[in-house]
Design an enzyme around this catalytic site. Structure first.
Site, short mmCIF file in Angstrom:
data_model
loop_
_atom_site.label_atom_id
_atom_site.label_comp_id
_atom_site.label_asym_id
_atom_site.label_seq_id
_atom_site.Cartn_x
_atom_site.Cartn_y
_atom_site.Cartn_z
N ASN A 9 0.85 -1.23 0.04
CA ASN A 9 -0.08 -0.06 -0.24
C ASN A 9 0.77 1.14 0.03
O ASN A 9 1.40 1.60 1.02
CB ASN A 9 -0.94 -0.04 1.19
CG ASN A 9 -1.59 1.18 1.37
OD1 ASN A 9 -1.80 1.94 0.50
ND2 ASN A 9 -2.19 1.47 2.76
N LYS A 11 0.21 4.35 -0.31
CA LYS A 11 -0.57 5.41 0.46
C LYS A 11 -0.28 6.62 -0.51
O LYS A 11 -0.04 6.49 -1.72
CB LYS A 11 0.02 5.61 1.79
CG LYS A 11 -0.17 4.35 2.71
CD LYS A 11 0.00 4.53 4.26
CE LYS A 11 0.08 3.24 4.72
NZ LYS A 11 0.15 3.39 6.31
N HIS A 95 -9.33 1.32 5.24
CA HIS A 95 -8.04 1.43 6.01
C HIS A 95 -8.38 2.45 7.12
O HIS A 95 -9.11 3.33 7.11
CB HIS A 95 -7.00 2.13 5.00
CG HIS A 95 -5.71 2.08 5.31
ND1 HIS A 95 -5.14 2.89 6.31
CD2 HIS A 95 -4.77 1.18 5.44
CE1 HIS A 95 -3.91 2.59 6.73
NE2 HIS A 95 -3.65 1.55 6.15
N GLU A 97 -6.66 4.78 8.26
CA GLU A 97 -6.48 6.00 8.18
C GLU A 97 -7.69 6.48 7.20
O GLU A 97 -7.88 7.85 7.54
CB GLU A 97 -5.31 6.37 6.89
CG GLU A 97 -3.89 6.07 7.73
CD GLU A 97 -2.76 5.46 6.73
OE1 GLU A 97 -2.88 5.43 5.60
OE2 GLU A 97 -1.72 4.80 7.58
N GLU A 167 -4.72 -4.81 10.67
CA GLU A 167 -3.94 -3.77 10.93
C GLU A 167 -3.98 -3.15 12.39
O GLU A 167 -4.82 -2.08 12.33
CB GLU A 167 -4.08 -2.83 9.83
CG GLU A 167 -3.54 -3.49 8.32
CD GLU A 167 -3.29 -2.19 7.54
OE1 GLU A 167 -2.12 -2.65 6.76
OE2 GLU A 167 -3.69 -1.56 7.37
N GLY A 173 3.13 2.25 10.63
CA GLY A 173 4.04 3.17 10.20
C GLY A 173 4.93 3.79 11.89
O GLY A 173 5.38 4.75 11.74
N SER A 213 3.95 -2.30 10.21
CA SER A 213 5.34 -2.31 10.40
C SER A 213 6.23 -3.65 9.69
O SER A 213 6.89 -4.16 10.32
CB SER A 213 5.75 -1.82 11.73
OG SER A 213 5.55 -0.55 12.06
O1 LIG Z 1 -1.24 0.73 6.96
C1 LIG Z 1 -0.29 -0.10 6.62
C2 LIG Z 1 -0.57 -0.71 5.30
O2 LIG Z 1 -1.94 -0.52 4.84
C3 LIG Z 1 0.93 -0.38 7.26
O3 LIG Z 1 1.97 0.62 7.18
P1 LIG Z 1 3.31 0.47 7.60
O4 LIG Z 1 3.81 -1.04 6.91
O5 LIG Z 1 4.20 1.49 6.99
O6 LIG Z 1 3.42 0.20 9.11
#
Ligand SMILES: O=C(CO)COP(=O)(O)O
Length: 253
Positions: A9, A11, A95, A97, A167, A173, A213
């Site tokens: 992803n 983003k 997601h 976010e 997640e 992150g 992560s």
């Molecule tokens: O939100 C994520 C994937 O959708 C995970 O992000 P990270 O791998 O950067 O922690």
């Protein structure tokens, strides 16, 4: 045996040149689709070009969101049919976010999941608890509510084809990964919820990814867990080398 799905992803990262260079570099190197599903989940503007580049290869392209309506007065939104028309195959829905920053709810995630099936897109439905919810011992119940809401009114055949991405928000992150055992325990708990909800056959078939992560250094241990069927990866999916080692790890059982 469930086939693993490793999705990167991106983003809101990369410019067009970087995106196309990435796909050029990895498309011939990902393992065969029979061994593992390798997916790049890219920003909307790059999708047509990336789909074209990846055509005929084992690399698949996904979108990060979509609207649930077919068309109409929804300024700034992208419809399921538009994605299908471009040749996109996967779509990430709900997601954390988007839930936190863009008012996504369990109800809209459910509508989007239905819309994905209507247009033959594979939904990757994200669920996960906050740090506070975990500390309060609510992680499993929060995730259970999200899973049940997302799958509401799907047929059992459709449930089999959903990909759930667990997640935990505190691991996204942050560099803090859930231990492989904790991640597996939650994925097993999700499978149990699916079993109670839709029966044992869909529960055995549904793929459950872990995200938060994930990186080349921890992916093998995570992917070797019995109930983890892939990964949804942010930061570590942005570099071709790193993405390629992640998808290699997906070839493991
Ligand atoms: O939100 C994520 C994937 O959708 C995970 O992000 P990270 O791998 O950067 O922690």
């Amino acid at each position: 045996m469930r086939k693993q799905v490793i999705a990167g992803n991106w983003k809101m990262n990369k410019l067009m040149g970087e995106a196309t260079q990435f796909v050029d570099e990895v498309k011939g190197q990902v393992p065969s689709f029979d061994q593992v599903e390798s997916v790049v989940v890219a920003p909307f503007p790059y999708l047509p070009k990336l789909v074209q580049q990846a055509e005929g290869t084992d690399l698949k392209i996904g979108a990060q969101n979509m609207h649930f309506e077919e068309s109409g007065a929804f300024t700034g939104e992208v419809s399921p049919e538009m994605l299908k028309d471009l040749g996109v195959t996967y779509v990430v829905l709900g997601h954390s976010e988007r839930r936190e920053l863009f008012a996504e709810t369990d109800e809209t995630v459910n509508k989007k999941t239905h819309a994905a099936f209507k247009h033959n897109l594979v939904p990757i439905v994200c669920v996960g608890e906050t740090d506070e919810q975990r500390e309060n011992g609510e992680a499993e119940s929060v995730v259970e509510t999200q899973v049940k809401a997302a799958l509401k009114d799907l047929t059992n055949e459709q449930v089999k084809d959903v990909i759930i991405a667990y997640e935990p928000i505190w691991a996204i992150g942050t560099g803090k990964t859930a231990t492989a055992e904790d991640a597996n325990a939650m994925c097993a708990s999700i499978r149990k919820v699916v079993s109670e909800f839709a029966g044992s056959e869909p529960a055995e078939a549904i793929r459950i990814q872990y995200g938060g992560s994930v990186k080349p250094a921890n992916v093998d241990e995570l992917m070797s867990q019995s109930d983890i069927d892939g990964a949804l990866v942010g930061g570590a999916s942005l570099q071709p080398d790193s993405f390629l080692s992640l998808v290699e790890a997906g070839k493991h059982e």
